[in-house]
Each structure stands twice: as structure tokens, then as C-alpha cells.
Design an enzyme around this catalytic site. Structure first.
Site, PDB file in Angstrom:
ATOM      1  N   TYR A 114     -89.602 -49.186 -31.387  1.00  0.00           N
ATOM      2  CA  TYR A 114     -89.846 -48.858 -32.799  1.00  0.00           C
ATOM      3  C   TYR A 114     -90.932 -47.782 -32.886  1.00  0.00           C
ATOM      4  O   TYR A 114     -91.895 -47.793 -32.106  1.00  0.00           O
ATOM      5  CB  TYR A 114     -90.281 -50.140 -33.506  1.00  0.00           C
ATOM      6  CG  TYR A 114     -90.623 -49.933 -34.951  1.00  0.00           C
ATOM      7  CD1 TYR A 114     -89.623 -49.711 -35.900  1.00  0.00           C
ATOM      8  CD2 TYR A 114     -91.939 -49.945 -35.380  1.00  0.00           C
ATOM      9  CE1 TYR A 114     -89.934 -49.516 -37.232  1.00  0.00           C
ATOM     10  CE2 TYR A 114     -92.267 -49.754 -36.709  1.00  0.00           C
ATOM     11  CZ  TYR A 114     -91.256 -49.534 -37.634  1.00  0.00           C
ATOM     12  OH  TYR A 114     -91.576 -49.332 -38.947  1.00  0.00           O
ATOM     13  N   ASP A 186     -89.638 -57.622 -28.538  1.00  0.00           N
ATOM     14  CA  ASP A 186     -89.470 -57.454 -29.984  1.00  0.00           C
ATOM     15  C   ASP A 186     -88.023 -57.812 -30.311  1.00  0.00           C
ATOM     16  O   ASP A 186     -87.099 -57.112 -29.921  1.00  0.00           O
ATOM     17  CB  ASP A 186     -89.791 -56.004 -30.382  1.00  0.00           C
ATOM     18  CG  ASP A 186     -89.688 -55.759 -31.891  1.00  0.00           C
ATOM     19  OD1 ASP A 186     -88.944 -56.495 -32.560  1.00  0.00           O
ATOM     20  OD2 ASP A 186     -90.330 -54.808 -32.377  1.00  0.00           O
TER      21      ASP A 186
END
Ligand SMILES: *Cc1c(COP(=O)(O)O)cnc(C)c1O
Length: 397
Positions: A114, A186
Site C-alpha cells: 500500500y 496486511d
């Protein structure tokens, strides 16, 4: 009788887990506890709660009952021993990294994390004297070879933004542990409905709760789950540094999570249908979805995920010029930077996940100029396809 969740499935957990201990006055819903402080007439009891000898609350930066209900629900969904929460997903990520890292340490991760996470790796950790090795996403041999040197944290994300690449969690967790690393995943894109990294060997799993967990794009939050020992250290970092989840956000996230599995199942029905439809369009250059047999790591996705999720992306042959014509024509879509909501959301990589990069940098990362990310909502599939069909018509016009 206290409810047991060992033998039940995800939707039953999502609806019921974590709530019982926080219900008061016979209410069936967890209250929003707005009190910042908790008072004690008995000085010994106060001391015992403050020193964690007795259960209870002292001050809202440390703990809050509504926030704890949220943490308990995610903990049970991820099959973890403990969980702690944060004001945002980025706070969960940064607090987790800063809890364990010190100057001289080394981190191994992938290039496609991200955007905010990537900034921590490229901007903030190096200036603290922490060495970061970023490997090609999905290059398992490359990651294994980076793990031949000592490593404190192996940080993974799968599937990734924006080309939904897949990393084999079990294989990488083994390599990470051999290097002496803590393995952090994640799990925002997959959600606990489709993937449980702790069961695949990871030490910590974290989420931006802002996305699929909440599901309604109306509350920010983050959460990390793992062993009590690790989570306690992260909680301590957070209680002192202050990135605490707000009880109102916790309430919205708790409410959103009850429908998590229903939403995810409809989102991936839509994602698969849209992926297949896009493959039939001659204007489309490439389609990226782990549920397609043509996806490079479809087999790994099949093994470690229960479903392929609601995220996909595609590129148009006409590049950004074509994107500029087509995207504004879509009716049942937000053109926005978020994902995981009940509304279908479209965003070009160059304005969402990779806004900080130049066109050349994106090209080097394998991100075509006209790449568009789709976060599928829960609308009816036929309507989303019809919407795309009418938008494509403007391209040939
Ligand atoms: C959005 C997102 C984050 C950051 O979460 P915030 O709640 O926006 O801080 C982290 N990881 C992934 C995969 C995300 O999509």
C-alpha cells in the site's frame, strides 16, 4: 452461558463474537461508551485496575469498552489470541513496525505494498537507520534470497494494490522464520473471510478496518492481531504514542462487520463477472484478478484463500486518454480513492495507489498508464455489467 466460537463459521462469528461482555441493561447492542475517564471510590481497586491486576478501564487513550468489543470481534474472526486497534490502518502499520524496530535492524518487504506503507519503507525507516529491502512482488525466490541475511521483520501484503499480485504466505513465513524475522501480513484486501494469515504461519495480521471490515466508507480504523505477547507490546507502543481508535468509529465498524461475509461474497461474485466481461472487450489490454485462471498466481490464491475477493484492475489499450472518456460515464460507481465499500468504486492507479509516482516509475513497476482499479460493491451484477457496457460505447463513438 458465554458463547463459544471455536466450532462456528465466519458469519456467525461476525454477527455474534466480541459483543456479549460489553452489553448492559439487557441491551442487545454494544453501547458507544463516550466517557474519557473511569472513576473509582476504592483506592485499592483503582490501583489494581491501573496496574492491570484487575480488569477495567482508566482512561480512553488506553482502553474503551466499545473499542474492545471491536478488537474482540476481529480477534475471533482472525483466530488470534489477542488484538489491538488504532485510529487508522496506517497507524496499525506504523505502530507495529516502530514497536519492534530499532536502528541497525533490517526489514524485507515487497515493492507493491500500500502506498502509505511504501512511504514508511522508503522515507521514514531509512532515516532511522533501518535498512529496507524491497523485493519484486510475487517473486518468491527473490524474497527468499533477501532473507539469507538477518532480518527483523518480513512484511507482506497479499493480494496487493493495484495489480492484485499474490504471495505464498506459508512459504514466505517459513523463510522469514528461518531468518529470525517476525512475519507480518496486511490482510486488508482478502479480509478474514477469505484468508487467515496466522493459520498460514504469520506472526501478526493487520487490517485497515476503514475498508472491507467497516464496509461503508464512513469510519477510519486499524487493527492488528497475533499472540498476546506480541500484541501487548504493540498495545503499549500505541497507548503511549496515542493513535487510539475513537469509540464512535468502533461502533460503526462493529455494526459494519456483522454483514462482512455477505458483502464479501457479493463483491467477489461481481468481481469475477466483471473480470470475465472485461476479458471479452477488445478495448481492454489486460485484466488482473486472482480468480482468473490466467492470473500468474491463481494456484497459490486457490490454496490460501477461501474466495478471490472484490478487488480487480484492468488497463485500456487507449491509456489514460481512454480512461478519461470512459470513467466519468459510469453511473453506479464512485470515482474515489477508497475501497472495500458497499458502493462500487473506480480509481486510476495514477490518482489512487500510485499518485506519488511519475509515469516512468509506474511503467517500471509494471503499472500501465491506463490502469484502473475496481473495488466491487454489493450491487446486482447485471447492473454493473450493463453500466460498463454503456460506458464502453463512448470509447468506440
Ligand atoms: C487503505 C489501506 C491501508 C491504510 O489504511 P488507512 O485506514 O487508510 O490508514 C493499508 N493497507 C491497505 C492494503 C489499504 O488498502
Amino acid at each position: 452461558m458465554a458463547k463459544q466460537f471455536d466450532a462456528v463459521q465466519a458469519s456467525t462469528k461476525a454477527v455474534w463474537a466480541g459483543e456479549e461482555a460489553y452489553l448492559v441493561h439487557g441491551a442487545t447492542q454494544v453501547p458507544v461508551m463516550v466517557s474519557v475517564a473511569y472513576g473509582y471510590d476504592d483506592m485499592d481497586e483503582w490501583y489494581d485496575v491501573a496496574t492491570e491486576k484487575k480488569k477495567g478501564h482508566i482512561y480512553g487513550r488506553n482502553t474503551n469498552p466499545t473499542v474492545q468489543a471491536f478488537e474482540d470481534k476481529v480477534k475471533i474472526l482472525e483466530g488470534a489470541e489477542a488484538a489491538t486497534s488504532f485510529s487508522t490502518g496506517m497507524a496499525a502499520i506504523s505502530n507495529t513496525l516502530y514497536t519492534f524496530l530499532k536502528p541497525g535492524d533490517r526489514v524485507v518487504s515487497i515493492k507493491d505494498t500500500y502506498g502509505g506503507t511504501n512511504k514508511i519503507f522508503t522515507e521514514f525507516l531509512p532515516r532511522m537507520g533501518i535498512d529496507v529491502a524491497l523485493c519484486e512482488t510475487g517473486d518468491h525466490e527473490g524474497i527468499e534470497s533477501a532473507l539469507k541475511e538477518p532480518c527483523k521483520i518480513l512484511y507482506l501484503e497479499t493480494p496487493t494494490n493495484p495489480t492484485v499480485k499474490i504471495t505464498d504466505i506459508r512459504r514466505m513465513a517459513e523463510a522469514g522464520h528461518t531468518a529470525g524475522a517476525l512475519v507480518v501480513v496486511d490482510n486488508t484486501f482478502a479480509t478474514p473471510i477469505n484468508q487467515n494469515p496466522l493459520q498460514l504461519g504469520a506472526d501478526l495480521v493487520l487490517h485497515s478496518a476503514t475498508k472491507f471490515l467497516g464496509g461503508h466508507a464512513d469510519a477510519l480504523g486499524g487493527v492488528v492481531c497475533g499472540s498476546s505477547e506480541l500484541v501487548k507490546r504493540i498495545y503499549h507502543y500505541r497507548e503511549i504514542n496515542g493513535a487510539t481508535m475513537d469509540p464512535w468509529a468502533a461502533y460503526l465498524l462493529l455494526r459494519g462487520m456483522k454483514t462482512l461475509k455477505l458483502r464479501v461474497r457479493q463483491q467477489e461474485i461481481n468481481a469475477m463477472a466483471i473480470a470475465k466481461y472485461l476479458q471479452t472487450r477488445e478495448e481492454v489490454e489486460d485484466v488482473y484478478y486472482p480468480g482468473l485462471p490466467t492470473h500468474k498466481h491463481h494456484d497459490i490464491a486457490r490454496q490460501q484463500m477461501k474466495g478471490f475477493g472484490g478487488m480487480l484492475s484492468f488497463s485500456l489499450k487507449g491509456g489514460m486518454d481512454a480512461v478519461k472518456i470512459m470513467l466519468p460515464k459510469l453511473q453506479y460507481a464512485n470515482r474515489a480513492a477508497n475501497l472495500g465499500a458497499v458502493e462500487t468504486t473506480y480509481g486510476p492507479a495514477r490518482t489512487t495507489s500510485h499518485v506519488e509516482c511519475t509515469a516512468e516509475e509506474r511503467q517500471a513497476m509494471g503499472i500501465p498508464d491506463g490502469l484502473v482499479r475496481i473495488s466491487c460493491g454489493i450491487e446486482d451484477t447485471e447492473d454493473l455489467i450493463a453500466d460498463l457496457e454503456q460506458a464502453f460505447a463512448f470509447l468506440s463513438a
